[in-house]
Design a protein around this motif. Structure first.
Motif, PDB file in Angstrom:
ATOM      1  N   ALA A 329       0.815  -1.206   0.000  1.00  0.00           N
ATOM      2  CA  ALA A 329       0.000   0.000   0.000  1.00  0.00           C
ATOM      3  C   ALA A 329       0.853   1.263   0.000  1.00  0.00           C
ATOM      4  N   ASP A 330       2.166   1.099   0.158  1.00  0.00           N
ATOM      5  CA  ASP A 330       2.983   2.297   0.359  1.00  0.00           C
ATOM      6  C   ASP A 330       3.723   2.759  -0.902  1.00  0.00           C
ATOM      7  N   ALA A 336      -6.159   4.925  -5.279  1.00  0.00           N
ATOM      8  CA  ALA A 336      -5.810   3.810  -6.158  1.00  0.00           C
ATOM      9  C   ALA A 336      -6.781   3.726  -7.337  1.00  0.00           C
ATOM     10  N   ARG A 361      -5.879   3.982  -1.380  1.00  0.00           N
ATOM     11  CA  ARG A 361      -4.910   2.883  -1.402  1.00  0.00           C
ATOM     12  C   ARG A 361      -4.831   2.199  -0.047  1.00  0.00           C
ATOM     13  N   GLY A 362      -4.851   0.869  -0.107  1.00  0.00           N
ATOM     14  CA  GLY A 362      -4.699   0.099   1.116  1.00  0.00           C
ATOM     15  C   GLY A 362      -5.985  -0.058   1.907  1.00  0.00           C
ATOM     16  N   GLN A 363      -7.084   0.511   1.377  1.00  0.00           N
ATOM     17  CA  GLN A 363      -8.353   0.397   2.095  1.00  0.00           C
ATOM     18  C   GLN A 363      -9.248  -0.679   1.491  1.00  0.00           C
ATOM     19  N   GLY A 524      -2.079  -4.831   2.829  1.00  0.00           N
ATOM     20  CA  GLY A 524      -2.198  -3.496   2.256  1.00  0.00           C
ATOM     21  C   GLY A 524      -2.745  -3.452   0.845  1.00  0.00           C
ATOM     22  N   THR A 526      -5.406  -2.944  -1.956  1.00  0.00           N
ATOM     23  CA  THR A 526      -6.637  -2.177  -2.060  1.00  0.00           C
ATOM     24  C   THR A 526      -7.760  -3.077  -2.593  1.00  0.00           C
TER      25      THR A 526
END
Ligand code: ADP
Ligand code: MG
Length: 575
Positions: A329-330, A336, A361-363, A524, A526
Motif C-alpha cells: 500500500a505504500d 488507487a 490505497r490500502g483500504q 495493504g 486495495t
C-alpha cells in the motif's frame, strides 16, 4: 507438472523416429503407401483443427480450402513456374497463414458463429476459382507431374518426409497446448469474459489460433501435392472440410494424438468396409452409423475415451509453496481507483447514472445497495466489459476509460464474478497460472517457473494448494469462489474487485472468507468489494458507497454511512 510428461515425450520421439525409418526403408505396395501418404498429410491439416477448435473453440469449415492453397502453391509453382519445391511449400504455408489471418481479422471481432459462416463462403469461393480460373489453375483437369525436392524424389523417401513432418507438427501442437499462448486459447474457449478479465487479448488469441490452423492446412496440402504428384479441385471441396473436421472430433480434438488417430480411423474405416460395396447404400449407412455411434458414445473422441480409462489421480505437491506477497500500500498515490460521473445506460434503463467515488490505497471499500441497483454493472464498466455511456475510470491516476478489458488488467485491475467464471476444463493451478501470467505482474517475463511458483502461492494462500492439480468441477461452490480469488491475487493487482464473494457460502465458509479478506487487507492490498452480507461488510470495510437505482445515495466511513436514515430505508430496510 512437467515431469510426468517427459517419459511420454521420449516414447513419442522414439515412435516417430521408428515410423520415419520404417517408411524410408521397408518397401510397401503402392496401395498401402497411398493410404499412408494421405493419412500423414491429412493429419497435419487435422492438427490445425485441433488448434482452432480443440484449443480455442472456434469453428473452421474451410480447412480443405487452406489445404488447397498449400497444394496449388506447390503444384503450380513446381509445374508452371519451375520453382523449387521447398520455396513453393513455404509460399503455400505463408499464403494459407495470410488468408486465415485475413478471414479472422474480418470476422473474429463479431464473435458468435460468423467465423463458421465466413469459412464456408471462403471454401465455396475457392472451389469456384479453382474450377473456373482455368488459365491459372488448369481448371477441373487439375495439375499433374508435380515436383518433389531433391533427395525425396522416390515415393518412399517422400512418404518418410511426410511422416516426419506429421510427427514434428504433432509435437508443435502438443507443445502449444502447454504454452502460455495455448493456455490463453483454452481460456478463451472455456470463458471469453473471464479470459479477457484475466488479461488475455481474446481477439488476438483467436486470430493467432485461426491463422496457425490455416498454416497447418497449407503445410498438409503442400506435402499432399508432392506426395500424389497430381491434384484436382474436387479433392478440396466443402465435403472434404467436413471430413477433416470429423477426423478431429472422432479421434479427440483436444489432443494431437487424438487428431492423428481420428485421421487414421476415418481413412481406414472405408477400407475395412470395402467388402460391403457390392450392396448399394449399405456401405454408406454402416460407415455413417459407425461415425455417429463413436461421436455419441465418446464425446471427447476415441483418444479422450481411452485417456479417461487410464487417467491417474492427480498427485499432491511434494514441497510447500512460498508465502504470497501482495501489492504493497505504500507505493503510488493516495487514490488507487477513481470513478468520475460514471454512467451506463441500457436503452432507457439507467443501470448506473452518474456515480463518483474514490478508493483509497490500502483500504477496503465496499459498494452496497439493493438488488438491481447497478453494482455489478458498475464493476463491468470499471473493468471494461461494458463501455461507459459517460464518465471516466482511472487507476493510479491513469485514465483507463478507452481501454479494452485485458489492457485494464495490465494496468492493475483484477476481479472475480458474481456468477463464478472459471476455466472449467482446466485444473485449479492452470486457472491461477493464467492470472499470474498477467502482463504487468512484476514477474520476469517468460519465466515459467516464477509464474508457476506465484500461482501455487496464491492457491496456498486460499488454502487449496493440496488439490491444485484437480479439475474445477471437482471443487465445491465455495472452493470455486476461492480459486477465483486466487486467480485474481496471483495477478498481483493494484486493486482487487470482488463481486459478491460471500453469495452462496455457508456460515463456516463465510467465516473463512472473512479471515481471508482480513489477511489480504493486512498486506495493504486495495479492495473494492460488493456484498449483501452486512456482518462481513461491517467487519472488513473502511469505507462504503451506497447505490440505489443506479445513483449514489451515500458515501463515507462505514459506521457513519450505516447510521444514515436514507441507507437504512433503501437498503437495510428493504432487506
Ligand atoms: P446489482 O449488481 O446491483 O444487483 P446489476 O448491475 O446487475 O445490479 O443490474 C442493474 C440493472 O441493470 C438491472 O435492472 C439489470 O436488469 C440491468 N442490466 C444489467 N446488465 C444488463 C444488460 N447487459 N442489459 C440490459 N440490462 C442490464
Ligand atoms: Mg450484482
Amino acid at each position: 507438472m512437467m515431469r510426468g510428461s517427459l517419459p511420454g515425450l521420449s516414447i513419442y520421439a522414439l515412435v516417430a523416429v521408428v515410423a520415419v525409418a520404417l517408411a524410408a526403408t521397408v518397401k510397401t505396395d503402392a496401395y498401402v503407401a497411398n493410404i499412408l501418404m494421405q493419412a500423414a498429410t491429412y493429419a497435419i491439416a487435422v492438427f490445425g483443427i485441433s488448434i482452432v477448435l480443440g484449443l480455442c473453440g472456434q469453428i473452421n469449415l474451410a480447412q480443405a480450402a487452406f489445404f488447397a492453397v498449400g497444394a496449388y502453391a506447390v503444384a503450380l509453382g513446381t509445374v508452371d513456374y519451375s520453382l523449387p519445391f521447398w520455396l513453393c511449400l513455404l509460399v503455400g504455408v505463408g499464403l494459407a497463414f495470410a488468408s486465415g489471418a485475413l478471414l479472422g481479422l474480418s470476422t473474429l471481432r463479431l464473435g458468435g458463429h460468423y467465423l463458421a459462416m465466413v469459412t464456408i463462403s471462403f471454401q465455396q469461393i475457392l472451389t469456384v476459382v479453382l474450377i473456373n480460373a482455368i488459365r491459372f489453375t488448369h481448371g477441373p483437369d487439375g495439375v499433374s507431374s508435380i515436383g518433389r525436392p531433391a533427395g525425396f524424389q522416390s515415393s518412399q523417401a517422400f512418404l518418410a518426409l511426410a511422416i516426419a513432418a506429421m510427427a514434428i507438427s504433432g509435437y508443435f501442437v502438443w507443445r502449444l497446448g502447454r504454452s502460455r499462448l495455448g493456455r490463453a486459447m483454452r481460456a478463451v474457449r472455456d470463458n471469453e469474459l473471464a479470459a479477457s478479465a484475466a488479461g488475455v487479448d481474446v481477439f488476438r488469441t483467436k486470430l493467432t489460433a485461426f491463422a496457425l490452423s490455416a498454416a497447418l492446412g497449407g503445410l498438409g496440402g503442400g506435402l499432399f501435392a508432392g506426395g500424389f504428384s497430381y491434384i484436382s479441385p474436387d479433392q478440396f471441396a466443402f465435403a472434404d472440410s467436413i471430413v477433416l473436421m470429423t477426423m478431429a472430433l472422432l479421434g479427440g480434438v483436444a489432443s494431437p494424438v487424438g487428431s492423428a488417430l481420428g485421421t487414421g480411423l476415418l481413412i481406414l474405416i472405408p477400407e475395412w468396409l470395402r467388402f460391403l460395396k457390392s450392396v448399394p447404400g449399405l456401405y454408406l449407412a454402416i460407415y455413417g452409423a459407425a461415425v455417429v455411434l463413436i461421436v455419441i458414445f465418446m464425446p471427447d473422441g476415441v483418444w479422450g475415451f481411452v485417456g479417461r480409462l487410464f487417467a491417474r489421480a492427480p498427485r499432491a505437491p511434494s514441497s510447500a509453496a512460498e508465502p504470497l506477497m501482495l501489492a504493497p500500500a505504500d507505493s503510488g498515490g493516495e487514490i488507487a481507483l477513481e470513478v468520475r460521473d460514471l454512467a451506463k445506460h441500457f436503452g432507457g434503463l439507467k443501470a448506473v447514472d452518474g456515480v463518483d467515488f474514490r478508493v483509497r490505497r490500502g483500504q477496503v471499500h465496499a459498494l452496497i445497495g439493493p438488488n438491481g441497483s447497478g453494482k455489478t454493472t458498475m464493476l463491468n464498466v470499471v473493468t471494461g466489459l461494458y463501455r461507459a455511456t459517460r464518465g471516466a475510470v482511472s487507476v493510479d491516476g491513469v485514465d483507463l476509460t478507452a481501454l479494452p478489458p485485458h489492457k485494464r488488467t495490465t494496468a492493475g485491475l483484477a476481479r472475480t464474478f458474481q456468477n463464478i467464471r472459471l476455466f472449467r476444463s482446466m485444473s485449479a493451478l492452470e486457472n491461477v497460472v493464467i492470472g499470474a501470467e498477467r502482463d504487468g505482474n512484476r514477474l520476469t517475463v517468460g519465466d515459467a517457473s516464477a509464474v508457476l511458483a506465484r500461482a501455487r502461492s496464491a492457491l496456498a494462500f486460499v488454502g487449496l494448494e493440496e488439490r491444485m492439480h484437480q479439475p474445477i468441477p471437482s471443487f465445491s461452490y465455495g472452493h470455486q469462489r476461492l480459486i477465483e480469488i486466487a486467480r485474481a491475487l496471483a495477478a498481483n493487482p493494484t486493486v482487487l474487485l470482488l463481486d459478491e464473494p460471500a453469495a452462496g457460502l455457508n456460515l463456516t465458509e463465510k467465516k473463512a472468507l472473512h479471515d481471508l479478506l482480513d489477511r489480504i487487507a493486512a498486506q495493504g492490498l486495495t479492495i473494492l468489494i460488493i456484498d449483501h452480507d452486512m456482518t462481513l461488510i461491517a467487519g472488513v470495510a473502511h469505507h462504503l458507497t451506497v447505490l440505489n437505482f443506479g445513483k449514489r445515495i451515500a458515501d463515507g466511513a462505514t459506521a457513519e454511512v450505516l447510521r444514515q436514515p436514507a441507507v437504512v430505508a433503501a437498503y437495510l430496510g428493504a432487506a
